[in-house]
Design an enzyme around this catalytic site. Sequence first.
Site, PDB file in Angstrom:
ATOM      1  N   SER A  66      95.620  15.331 114.813  1.00 23.13           N
ATOM      2  CA  SER A  66      94.347  15.655 114.167  1.00 23.13           C
ATOM      3  C   SER A  66      93.814  17.048 114.477  1.00 23.13           C
ATOM      4  O   SER A  66      92.928  17.534 113.790  1.00 23.13           O
ATOM      5  CB  SER A  66      93.304  14.617 114.549  1.00 23.13           C
ATOM      6  N   HIS A  93      95.228   9.522 110.522  1.00 25.39           N
ATOM      7  CA  HIS A  93      94.890  10.666 109.656  1.00 25.39           C
ATOM      8  C   HIS A  93      95.870  10.822 108.501  1.00 25.39           C
ATOM      9  O   HIS A  93      95.708  11.729 107.679  1.00 25.39           O
ATOM     10  CB  HIS A  93      94.863  11.970 110.467  1.00 25.39           C
ATOM     11  N   LYS A 120      88.543   6.369 107.950  1.00 25.63           N
ATOM     12  CA  LYS A 120      88.717   7.769 107.531  1.00 25.63           C
ATOM     13  C   LYS A 120      88.953   7.754 106.005  1.00 25.63           C
ATOM     14  O   LYS A 120      88.013   7.557 105.266  1.00 25.63           O
ATOM     15  CB  LYS A 120      89.846   8.425 108.312  1.00 25.63           C
TER      16      LYS A 120
END
Length: 413
Positions: free
Chosen positions: A200, A234, A263
Site C-alpha cells: 500500500s 488493495h 476499500k
Amino acid sequence: MSKNTFIKLLSDEVSRIDKTQTSKRHERVIDGFTNHPSPRAIMKGRGYILFNSNDYLGLRHHPRLKQAEHDASERFGAGPGAVRFISGSLKVHQDLERALARFHGREAAMLFSSAFAANLAVLFSFLKGQSKDSLVADNTVVVSDALNHRSIIDGIRLANLDAEHKRIFNHLDMKALDAVLASCVGKYERAVVVTDGVFSMLGEMQNLHAMRSVIDAYDDSFPHGVWLIVDDCHGVAACGATGRGTEELTGGRADILIGTLGKGFGADGGYVVADAVIIDYLRESSATYIYSNPVSPATAAAGLAGVQVVDSDQGQALLAQSQSNIACFKEEAASRSIPFVADSNHPIQPVLIGDPQIARTVTQGLFEAGIMVTSINYPVVPRGKDEIRVQISATHTHEDITSFLSILTRLIA
Ligand SMILES: Cc1ncc(COP(=O)(O)O)c(C=O)c1O
C-alpha cells in the site's frame, strides 16, 4: 501517587511522538460529502477533493449500497446481537460469504469484522495450531515478505514463534524466497509463505505467478507442502479488468486469500476465501471470529451490494474508468516532470518528494487549495525518500486530476 507516575510516562511518550511530527491522532474530521462539481468531502463548510481514499471505485456513495444498508437494518436490526456461533449469524452474513466465495472462485468464504482481524486469525491458526489438544502440529515455518502489512506482522507475532520458525525474504525478490525455502527443507513439517498482493505504500504488486512457481517447486520437499497466503486488500475491487486484483493481473493463485470490504467494495469488514475444509478449520480456531461480533447486518448488506456492483457491467466500467484516470494522472505528471517513487499501474501513485519538511509543506499547501493527500514519512519509507501517496479514484474527473497536478507542480517548484 504511583498512578500519577505512570500518567506522566504516558504524557511524555505522547510528547515524544509529537516532536517527531509523526503523530496520527490530529485527524481531519469530515462533516459530510457533496457530489458537486465532482465528489468532495466537506470540512468546515469547504469542499475537498480526496486523493487519499481507498474507495477506489466510489462505491461508498453508491445508491444501491446505501439502500441495501437501510433494508437490512429494517429486516435484522442495527447490530448483530451476538457473535456468530451464539445468535449473531444472520442470513445476510451467509449470503455475503456465498457471494465472496463465488466472486473469487473458491469453495467457501468467512467474514471477519475487519481484514486486520482476519489476518490475525489466519496466521495464528496456521502457524500455531489451536491448542495443546490440536491435531495440527506446530512445526511450521513462516516465510514473509520484508514489507508486509502490519496486520500480517502482528498475526505472526501472535503465534509467538521462535526465530528459527520465522523467516523474511527481501521485498518482491523471488530469488531470495527460493533461497529461504531451500534452507528450510528437511527442518519443518510445512512452510507458509505470506505476502501482500498490492503493497500500500508504493502500489507495487507481488508477482503471484512467479511466486507460485517458486513455491510449487518446493511443495514435495515438505511433508505438509508449502502454502501461499495472500492479503489482497488493495488489489481486489481496485485492479484487474474484473476486479479480482493481483491474482487476475499476475496470474497466480493463493491457497488462502484475504480481502477487505472496506476499500474498493465501499463497505466495511474483512474476509477469507479458501477450500471448504480450511474455512471449517478457521471457524473452529479463529478467536477474532468466535469471540468477537461480525459486522452489522447493514454493513454486510452494503458489502454484498458492493460485490454485486463490482461483478456487473457497471463494475467493469468503473474499473476501466479507474485505469483511464490512472493513465491520465501518469501522463500529466510525466509532462510536468513530477517524479514517482515506483512505477505503478495501480490507483496508488507514489510521488517522490524527498525531504520530510517539504513533504509536509506540500501536503499542507494542497490542503489549503482544497485537495487532500497523505504524506508518507520515515520509518515507513527510507529517510530522504518521503513521498506523497496519491490515490486515484474512478470518480475523479480529468479536470480534478489536472487541477491537482497544476497546484502540485507550483508547490514543489
Ligand atoms: C494490506 C492490508 N491488509 C489489511 C488491512 C486492514 O484492512 P481492514 O481495514 O479491513 O482491517 C489493510 C488496510 O490498511 C491493508 O492495507
